[in-house]
Design an enzyme around this catalytic site. Structure first.
Site, PDB file in Angstrom:
ATOM      1  CG  HIS A 153       8.708   6.554   7.745  1.00 44.94           C
ATOM      2  ND1 HIS A 153       8.343   6.656   6.408  1.00 44.94           N
ATOM      3  CD2 HIS A 153       8.142   5.361   7.967  1.00 44.94           C
ATOM      4  CE1 HIS A 153       7.475   6.030   6.168  1.00 44.94           C
ATOM      5  NE2 HIS A 153       7.038   5.018   7.075  1.00 44.94           N
ATOM      6  NE  ARG A 169       3.083  -5.404   2.218  1.00 49.87           N
ATOM      7  CZ  ARG A 169       4.115  -6.075   2.250  1.00 49.87           C
ATOM      8  NH1 ARG A 169       4.231  -7.294   1.925  1.00 49.87           N
ATOM      9  NH2 ARG A 169       5.141  -5.661   3.153  1.00 49.87           N
ATOM     10  CG  ASN A 180       1.663   2.962   1.628  1.00 53.10           C
ATOM     11  OD1 ASN A 180       2.188   3.829   1.371  1.00 53.10           O
ATOM     12  ND2 ASN A 180       2.107   1.490   1.606  1.00 53.10           N
ATOM     13  CE  LYS A 184       5.119  -3.012   0.378  1.00 57.16           C
ATOM     14  NZ  LYS A 184       4.468  -1.573   0.780  1.00 57.16           N
ATOM     15  CG  HIS A 186       6.169   7.713   1.525  1.00 60.86           C
ATOM     16  ND1 HIS A 186       5.721   6.386   0.899  1.00 60.86           N
ATOM     17  CD2 HIS A 186       6.967   7.448   2.551  1.00 60.86           C
ATOM     18  CE1 HIS A 186       6.012   5.474   1.451  1.00 60.86           C
ATOM     19  NE2 HIS A 186       6.619   5.671   2.565  1.00 60.86           N
ATOM     20  CD  GLU A 240       4.725   3.015  10.040  1.00 63.59           C
ATOM     21  OE1 GLU A 240       3.794   2.663   9.449  1.00 63.59           O
ATOM     22  OE2 GLU A 240       5.708   3.648   9.039  1.00 63.59           O
ATOM     23  CD  GLU A 295       1.368  -2.106  -1.498  1.00 61.85           C
ATOM     24  OE1 GLU A 295       2.213  -2.509  -0.744  1.00 61.85           O
ATOM     25  OE2 GLU A 295       1.490  -0.987  -2.041  1.00 61.85           O
ATOM     26  CE  LYS A 333       4.161  -5.273   6.865  1.00 63.74           C
ATOM     27  NZ  LYS A 333       5.367  -4.271   6.755  1.00 63.74           N
ATOM     28  CG  HIS A 389       2.869   5.388   4.772  1.00 65.29           C
ATOM     29  ND1 HIS A 389       2.057   5.126   5.937  1.00 65.29           N
ATOM     30  CD2 HIS A 389       4.257   4.632   5.091  1.00 65.29           C
ATOM     31  CE1 HIS A 389       2.919   4.374   6.779  1.00 65.29           C
ATOM     32  NE2 HIS A 389       4.043   4.094   6.368  1.00 65.29           N
ATOM     33  NE  ARG A 405      21.090 -13.430 -12.770  1.00 64.36           N
ATOM     34  CZ  ARG A 405      22.389 -13.688 -13.452  1.00 64.36           C
ATOM     35  NH1 ARG A 405      23.002 -14.762 -13.203  1.00 64.36           N
ATOM     36  NH2 ARG A 405      22.425 -13.078 -14.481  1.00 64.36           N
TER      37      ARG A 405
HETATM   38  N1  GLY Z   1       5.037  -0.843   5.491  1.00 64.57           N
HETATM   39  C1  GLY Z   1       4.106  -0.962   4.608  1.00 64.57           C
HETATM   40  C2  GLY Z   1       4.124  -2.460   3.948  1.00 64.57           C
HETATM   41  O1  GLY Z   1       4.933  -3.363   4.464  1.00 64.57           O
HETATM   42  O2  GLY Z   1       3.316  -2.933   3.098  1.00 64.57           O
END
Ligand code: GLY
Length: 361
Positions: A264, A240, A244, A142, A251, A184, A235, A225, A247, A120
């Protein structure tokens, strides 16, 4: 030593920038009173940095366990996670341990998910060793694994106690992996700042990017960031989602090729070109903006063609399952102009499909 404090309602934490691993040791001592660490790393990084860091800790009487998994996106799945759970339990990793993610984006995401679920929840420290992880994935909490049908579909938000960035670690990266992280960095420039975009262009034009340049790019990216994560940790507010940019299509490319064909950052670079094209088609941005995005992506060394025979319908279907989609309606982050990305933009499925078709030609 520089640092950025990520200020969150519940648990603020520092991003510590230092070229000296004694600073890492100092912070392990400060943040881990139990002196028990469970390192998770991969087959590339373990050969380079694990031994040195473990011996620093052992000298200070830390109890250390570690788990090493095969490097690469294809390890970012439930099987790896289950292997780590089993290993940890056998090795006696208990709640007094803190997990240390030593590696790139895959290691960070898998370790974070492990830390947030095992018994947990154990404490977590992020020690990114790739440019991509330093500028993006190690910050903001994340965590995740991929499914066959979609990237990062299973995951949690789980913030670390601290992030330690030693930019010397990137010296051992291949040019491909440097480029991977640059994708990025470009994302931040297009989405958040025309000034940073111009500075980045100057750096990308140089034949050799110096350590000082990398330090600047890493620090500035972390500032973007941290600010975004502070505003919209989970998000929920559309802020946030801006991270993306590129992405959704990126993705889908990674997923449809079973995580085997693109790094990536390469997929995101193609994704940024795709959304620039889409934005121009629906008159969201002008041709000059699209061209500037294209020039930057190409000058960073990325390909501007997908280069594979893929099914447009498959790509569209995968994008419909993206986490940002609502009721199957794809929501893109599109460039309005350089330095201004906008999230939550929908487009007609026919236009999206035609753009994919033309993009794949
Ligand atoms: N890499 C995207 C985020 O951290 O929201």
């Amino acid at each position: 030593m520089k640092f950025i404090n990520v200020k969150l309602k519940q648990n603020s934490y520092p991003i510590i920038f230092s070229d000296n691993n004694n600073e890492l040791l100092k912070n392990f001592k400060k943040y881990l009173p139990n002196r028990k660490v469970f390192f998770i790393t991969d087959t590339n990084v373990s050969k380079l940095y694990l031994k040195e860091i473990v011996s620093l800790l052992k000298k200070e009487n830390f109890t250390v366990e570690y788990f090493v998994f095969k490097a690469g996106e294809q390890s970012k799945n439930i099987n790896t996670l289950v292997d780590i759970y089993n290993y940890a339990l056998k090795a006696g990793v208990d709640r007094k341990f803190t997990v240390a993610a030593l590696g790139g984006g895959v290691v960070g995401d898998v370790s974070g998910l492990f830390a947030s679920t095992y018994m947990r929840g154990l404490g977590l420290v992020q020690i990114p060793t790739s440019l991509l992880a330093m500028v993006d994935s190690s910050i903001g909490g994340k965590t995740g694994i991929d499914l066959e049908m979609g990237k990062n579909v299973v995951g949690t938000f789980y913030q670390p106690k601290f992030v330690y960035i030693n930019s010397n670690f990137i010296k051992t990266l291949t040019p491909e992996h440097i480029k991977n992280g640059m994708g990025e960095v470009i994302k931040y420039a297009i989405t958040f700042s025309s000034k940073f975009f111009d500075e980045l262009n100057v750096i990308l034009d140089k034949s050799i990017v110096s350590k000082k340049d990398f330090d600047k790019l890493i620090y500035e990216s972390c500032k973007f960031k941290a600010k975004v994560v502070e505003e919209d940790e989970k998000e929920r507010k559309g802020v946030r989602e801006l991270l993306n940019f590129g992405h959704t299509f990126g993705h889908a490319l990674e997923t449809v090729t079973k995580y085997k064909k693109y790094l990536h950052g390469e997929a995101v670079a193609l994704g940024m070109l795709f959304v620039a094209e889409l934005a121009e088609r629906i008159k969201f941005c002008d041709n000059v903006t699209k061209q500037k995005i294209r020039d930057m992506v190409v000058s960073a060394g990325f390909k501007d063609k997908v280069g594979l025979k893929l099914s447009p319908a498959d790509l569209l279907n995968i994008m419909k399952k993206d986490k940002k989609s609502v009721s199957g309606k794809i929501r893109f982050v599109l460039p309005k102009k350089i330095g201004k990305g906008v999230s939550g933009i929908e487009a007609d499925n026919k236009i999206i499909l035609n753009t994919i078709k033309d993009f794949l030609k």
